[in-house]
Design an enzyme around this catalytic site. Sequence first.
Site, PDB file in Angstrom:
ATOM      1  CG  ASN A  62      -1.790  -1.206   1.295  1.00 39.95           C
ATOM      2  OD1 ASN A  62      -2.382  -1.599   0.294  1.00 39.95           O
ATOM      3  ND2 ASN A  62      -1.869  -1.827   2.458  1.00 39.95           N
ATOM      4  CG  HIS A  96      -6.936   1.859   0.716  1.00 37.07           C
ATOM      5  ND1 HIS A  96      -5.809   1.091   0.555  1.00 37.07           N
ATOM      6  CD2 HIS A  96      -7.601   1.324   1.771  1.00 37.07           C
ATOM      7  CE1 HIS A  96      -5.805   0.130   1.456  1.00 37.07           C
ATOM      8  NE2 HIS A  96      -6.879   0.247   2.207  1.00 37.07           N
ATOM      9  CG  ASP A 103     -10.739   3.891   6.878  1.00 37.08           C
ATOM     10  OD1 ASP A 103      -9.735   4.324   6.261  1.00 37.08           O
ATOM     11  OD2 ASP A 103     -10.694   2.914   7.648  1.00 37.08           O
ATOM     12  CG  HIS A 151     -10.205  -1.997   7.417  1.00 38.56           C
ATOM     13  ND1 HIS A 151      -9.731  -2.192   8.697  1.00 38.56           N
ATOM     14  CD2 HIS A 151      -9.224  -2.445   6.587  1.00 38.56           C
ATOM     15  CE1 HIS A 151      -8.530  -2.718   8.643  1.00 38.56           C
ATOM     16  NE2 HIS A 151      -8.190  -2.886   7.383  1.00 38.56           N
ATOM     17  CD  GLU A 179     -12.961   0.827   3.903  1.00 40.87           C
ATOM     18  OE1 GLU A 179     -12.229   0.727   2.907  1.00 40.87           O
ATOM     19  OE2 GLU A 179     -13.124  -0.083   4.727  1.00 40.87           O
ATOM     20  CB  SER A 198      -9.154  -1.780   1.974  1.00 37.99           C
ATOM     21  OG  SER A 198     -10.052  -2.698   2.559  1.00 37.99           O
ATOM     22  CE  LYS A 237      -3.450   0.506   4.440  1.00 43.13           C
ATOM     23  NZ  LYS A 237      -4.736   0.298   5.074  1.00 43.13           N
TER      24      LYS A 237
END
Length: 374
Positions: free
Chosen positions: A48, A210, A207, A134, A178, A182, A230
């Site tokens: 990541n 990413h 979140d 997640h 998110e 992910s 990440k």
Amino acid sequence: MDSLESFAQAKLAGLEAGALRRRLVPTLRGAESSAERGGRALVSFSCNDYLGLSHDPRVVAAAQGAVAAFGAGAGGSRLVAGNHPVLTRLEERLARHKGTEAALVFGSGYLANLGITPALAGPGDLILVDELAHACMWGGARLSGARVVSVRHNDVSDLARLLAEHRGAHRRAMVLTERVFSMDGDRAPIGDILGVAEAHDAWVLVDDAHGLGVVEAGPRAPLEMGTLSKSLGSYGGYLCASQAVIDLLVSRARSFVYTTGLPPASAAAALEALTILEAEPERGAKPLLLARRFTARLGLPEAESAVVPVLVGEAEAALALSAALEAAGFLVVAIRPPTVPPGTARLRVAFSAAHDAAQVDALAGVLAALTGRS
Ligand SMILES: *Cc1c(COP(=O)(O)O)cnc(C)c1O
């Protein structure tokens, strides 16, 4: 054999039978997405480290300088041992980047989610969580003692229906999702989610693990958490929010209060990485460009982020495909249940600014040959 041993062995046998046992594989990660396993050089599409900053000489030097000046560890929690100024500087920079009044750094993204939600919601409250969110978003929601309800993935009408049905019977409400998922790499409709949530006075926690540095466009939520591990190439987690929310969490987030502060070197590395991320926008644009090159080559739906899933189905088949890619020189991890729903085992291909187009084309070619795609 005692009961503990027989319990562990029976559980392991069950995992083994379902191709769901996980093993640690000795691996050395190098610069430019290189990795070494069993003496073999591989190109890693499993990390990541989206901007390739974990090995950037400037980031490494920042960490080394902080270790030399401030030591290897924080010495205690930030409330007990004292707060290191590098953490405050990092928090100011994260808040500025996100456009919030304040930020709070946690020991990891996982710890951030375990601390944030239970500090804001509890018994009598309602928490709506995207079904693919997640594990640590779910963990924080369950830990809070609030009523937790699963929302169909990225389905704003399901969210609206659930809020209309349940919101009235609860004191406070939160919505957890998110920005970039992910294991699927798709994006949430954050603007629509914010609109529905605000209409029902529900607080949205996004979140951004990413998204940061890779997918930055679009509206921001009042609660934006993420990780330093990440795109920033370091370690640690954070929440960006209003000053009052951050001040409350300093007193009430248990995974902040009762744990050792982030080592100064991790904070210094993240701070330097954030400076590079902001100064070099072309670096942040590259992972998505490479991901789209890959999805175009394989005829997959166009990538929305640096993460591209290649769905396989059964866990055993995903493991076999991952092993075949490794034999061809590529590290591409197989993701299996319970990380993803049963029957959706997949390869998770992660792109980085440290990859080049030739590496992406090579991976696409090998994968096409292995899967019969063209
Ligand atoms: C990786 C990840 C986390 C956890 O962050 P860490 O800093 O690695 O603990 C949280 N949420 C999502 C969506 C993630 O992918």
